[in-house]
Motif scaffolding. Structure first.
Motif, short mmCIF file in Angstrom:
data_model
loop_
_atom_site.label_atom_id
_atom_site.label_comp_id
_atom_site.label_asym_id
_atom_site.label_seq_id
_atom_site.Cartn_x
_atom_site.Cartn_y
_atom_site.Cartn_z
N ILE A 33 -3.81 -0.37 -4.03
CA ILE A 33 -2.72 0.15 -3.18
C ILE A 33 -2.91 1.64 -2.90
O ILE A 33 -2.22 2.21 -2.04
N ASN A 34 -3.85 2.31 -3.60
CA ASN A 34 -4.18 3.70 -3.34
C ASN A 34 -5.54 3.83 -2.69
O ASN A 34 -6.28 4.79 -2.94
N SER A 91 0.82 -1.20 0.00
CA SER A 91 0.00 0.00 0.00
C SER A 91 0.86 1.26 0.00
O SER A 91 1.88 1.34 0.69
N ASN A 92 0.43 2.26 -0.78
CA ASN A 92 1.10 3.56 -0.76
C ASN A 92 0.74 4.38 0.47
O ASN A 92 1.38 5.40 0.75
N GLY A 93 -0.29 3.94 1.20
CA GLY A 93 -0.69 4.65 2.42
C GLY A 93 -1.13 6.06 2.13
O GLY A 93 -1.83 6.34 1.15
N ALA A 94 -0.66 6.97 3.00
CA ALA A 94 -1.05 8.37 2.85
C ALA A 94 -0.36 9.03 1.66
O ALA A 94 -0.80 10.08 1.19
N TYR A 114 5.31 2.88 -3.60
CA TYR A 114 5.16 1.45 -3.88
C TYR A 114 4.30 1.17 -5.11
O TYR A 114 3.77 0.07 -5.28
N SER A 115 4.19 2.16 -5.97
CA SER A 115 3.40 1.96 -7.20
C SER A 115 4.00 0.88 -8.09
O SER A 115 3.28 0.19 -8.82
N ALA A 116 5.33 0.72 -8.03
CA ALA A 116 5.98 -0.30 -8.86
C ALA A 116 5.73 -1.72 -8.36
O ALA A 116 6.13 -2.68 -9.02
N ASN A 157 -9.97 8.40 -8.98
CA ASN A 157 -9.64 7.59 -10.16
C ASN A 157 -8.14 7.34 -10.31
O ASN A 157 -7.57 7.49 -11.41
N ILE A 158 -7.50 6.99 -9.22
CA ILE A 158 -6.08 6.64 -9.28
C ILE A 158 -5.86 5.22 -8.73
O ILE A 158 -4.86 4.92 -8.11
N GLU A 159 -6.85 4.34 -9.00
CA GLU A 159 -6.74 2.98 -8.51
C GLU A 159 -5.54 2.28 -9.15
O GLU A 159 -5.29 2.41 -10.35
N GLN A 160 -4.83 1.53 -8.35
CA GLN A 160 -3.75 0.66 -8.82
C GLN A 160 -3.86 -0.64 -8.03
O GLN A 160 -3.89 -0.62 -6.80
N TYR A 161 -3.92 -1.78 -8.74
CA TYR A 161 -4.20 -3.04 -8.09
C TYR A 161 -2.94 -3.91 -8.00
O TYR A 161 -2.35 -4.29 -9.01
#
Length: 565
Positions: A392-393, A364-367, A375-377, A401-405
């Motif tokens: 993770i967002n 998770s990118n957390g705050a 941790y987007s990578a 709309n910045i979902e990353q799975y």
């Protein structure tokens, strides 16, 4: 007394040209000595009869023959001198015996001398004749190619290259039964990116591959291969045929060096073919492996041999920085197995493997959320569908709309594979294959701590059973086989990025059947037909309303025309 069957009128240039035109491919040291000895003996007999002209012609022919052998590289000058000396001695001995013998005994002694240089075979089985014919053909062709290359000034390294390739034309029909979830609902529930889940699709596809292997020296080989297919898809080299695409995409999917350090030890590095004894339950047949692998293949006895393979494989190399905290993703694998050949009618092979995937789970990118978070990578570069995921967002405001799975689970797979080949009805074989996988890296507590969400249900097992009847390969005209298989891949049993791309059109959380067969049309040309029918095991609820979804079902028919060269 027997005379040499060489007409007096035959000029020495004709004899020399006859030997030259045959490329001397059938001569060895013994046959050369015998030939020259007979010529020498013929000169002695001719001299005894007063035929001086024939004597000079035969002596000249013999000398020209030896010189020709030296020029063609068959004999060195030293060996040629020794050969002439030995032939003269044999001719002199035969001459001395001939003087003391009657005409009948002289004839018998010459026949006996020739017999000593001959090997008599009473009967040669047809299968042995064919094998000898192929071996002689290969040897002659190798010699002729080398001589031709030498005469034409071609570099010698050309003889060390071996070209290979294949071409496959496919007609594919993808069927989506009524009741399937819409792409929007399925993607929302699974963190996937499917474009279609409801509309049937028919298409023509092509796969082309061309590669070359080079023998660098006695212990090192290298190879490269090009293939069609999308450059961002590691498991499918298929190219959909359509004029609108303009040109097909070509990429390099093999680039490796293989060192055979010992007869029982080899090491390969670069991008190479699957080094494991496995099925498509874990790895797609077209998947290439990057990294390095070592294989040990000791022989235990005449019936039992072992194999051990270990390797390290980078999946996603990530440059870590103050901003990017994600670690590079690797897979470390090891496998040990045995190959038991009880007799010519029964062969069995079993192996157990551990595939440890490092840093493939999402973080998770957390705050500090965002598409370029620390941790987007950790989000997979490529995946299909089926694995449990989380956003993770998730800390981002609703509607951003910045979902990353990223993947919810870690993956550490134990894989047991076995195969039994029954050849009691040879050339028809009955081949039974079984495969079982369990992901021991799944940990509910770790998932809850790392994702900040409730862990998914434990679905970590996968298995496949398959039976095939017919010839193991269908590369020749009239060869055939039929096969059937059942497989089940639970959601987090294996990485959905690397499993078979044909069954369920790729991915996990699926179960179903495979039926098919192949038939050889001619040499290196065969037809294959396959029918896949797969259903989702555990549908997930959508994030909109939480209503349960119907299982996603996909049926696929593939008709392939295959060639290889």
């Amino acid at each position: 007394m027997k005379k040499l069957p060489l007409p007096k009128e035959v000029a020495q240039e004709d004899v020399t040209q006859g030997f030259r035109s045959s490329h001397l491919s059938g001569l060895n040291t013994s046959s050369i000595i015998a030939t020259i000895a007979v010529l020498m003996l013929g000169t002695a007999n001719s001299a005894q009869a007063g035929e001086r002209e024939s004597l000079e012609q035969l002596r000249s022919t013999t000398t020209n023959l030896v010189n020709l052998l030296v020029q063609e590289g068959v004999l060195s000058k030293d060996k040629a001198g020794a050969l002439l000396k030995q032939a003269e001695q044999d001719a002199q001995i035969a001459k001395e015996k001939d003087v003391a013998a009657t005409p009948a005994s002289t004839s018998e002694s010459v026949d006996a001398a020739i017999d000593q240089k001959m090997v008599r075979v009473q009967y040669v089985p047809e299968i042995v004749k064919k094998q000898m014919k192929e071996e002689i053909k290969d040897e002659v062709m190798t010699t002729l190619n080398y001589k031709a290359g030498e005469r034409l000034g071609m570099p010698e390294w050309i003889d060390r290259l071996k070209w290979e390739g294949s071409l496959r034309l496919r007609a594919e029909s993808d069927k989506y039964p009524d009741g399937n979830p819409t792409p929007f609902n399925f993607n929302a529930a699974n963190g996937a990116k499917l474009n279609n889940t409801t509309e049937d699709r028919n298409r023509l596809r092509v796969r082309a591959q061309l590669g070359v292997k080079a023998e660098i020296n006695d212990w090192m080989t290298a190879g490269i291969r090009m293939t069609t297919g999308s450059l961002d898809d590691p498991i499918s080299p298929n190219q959909t045929q359509e004029a609108a695409s303009g040109k097909y995409t070509i990429g390099l999917d093999r680039a490796y060096m293989n060192a055979k350090i010992k007869p029982w030890l080899s090491v390969v590095g670069g991008r190479f073919a699957n080094p494991w004894f496995s099925t498509d339950l874990m790895w797609d047949p077209d998947l290439a492996f990057d990294g390095v692998a070592a294989s040990f293949t000791p022989n235990i006895n005449d019936k039992l041999s072992g194999f051990v393979t270990i390797g390290a494989f980078p999946i996603d190399e990530i440059e870590k920085s103050d901003r990017n905290q994600t670690k590079s993703k690797w897979m470390y694998g090891s496998q040990a197995g045995i190959n038991w050949k009880l007799n010519s009618k029964l062969n069995a092979k079993f192996a157990i493997a551990l595939y440890d995937f490092q840093n493939v789970e999402g973080i998770s990118n957390g705050a500090d959320f965002g598409t370029n978070g620390p941790y987007s990578a950790s989000v997979p570069v490529f995946r299909t569908k089926g694995n449990s995921t989380f956003d993770i967002n998730s800390s981002a405001p609703s509607g951003s709309n910045i979902e990353q799975y990223g993947l919810s689970s870690k993956f550490r797979d134990i894989n047991i594979t076995g195969q039994v080949d029954l050849a009691q009805f040879d050339p028809v074989h009955i081949i039974l294959t079984g495969d079982y996988i369990r992901n021991i890296g799944f940990d509910k507590e770790d998932i809850a701590r790392r994702t900040g969400q409730a862990a998914p249900s434990e679905q970590v097992n996968a298995y496949q059973v398959k039976v095939a009847v017919g010839m193991p390969e269908t590369y020749q005209k009239g060869q055939w086989n039929v096969f059937a298989a059942y497989k089940r891949l639970e959601a987090d049993s294996v990485l959905d990025s690397f499993t078979d791309s044909d069954f369920y059109l790729g991915g996990t959380n699926a179960k179903g059947w495979l039926l098919g067969g192949s038939y050889g049309l001619d040499k290196n040309t065969w037809l294959t037909a396959r029918w896949f029918s797969a259903d989702e095991i555990s549908p997930r609820s959508t994030s909109v309303g939480g209503a349960p979804l119907s299982p996603l079902s996909i049926d696929v028919l593939m008709l392939d025309l295959n060639t290889k060269f």
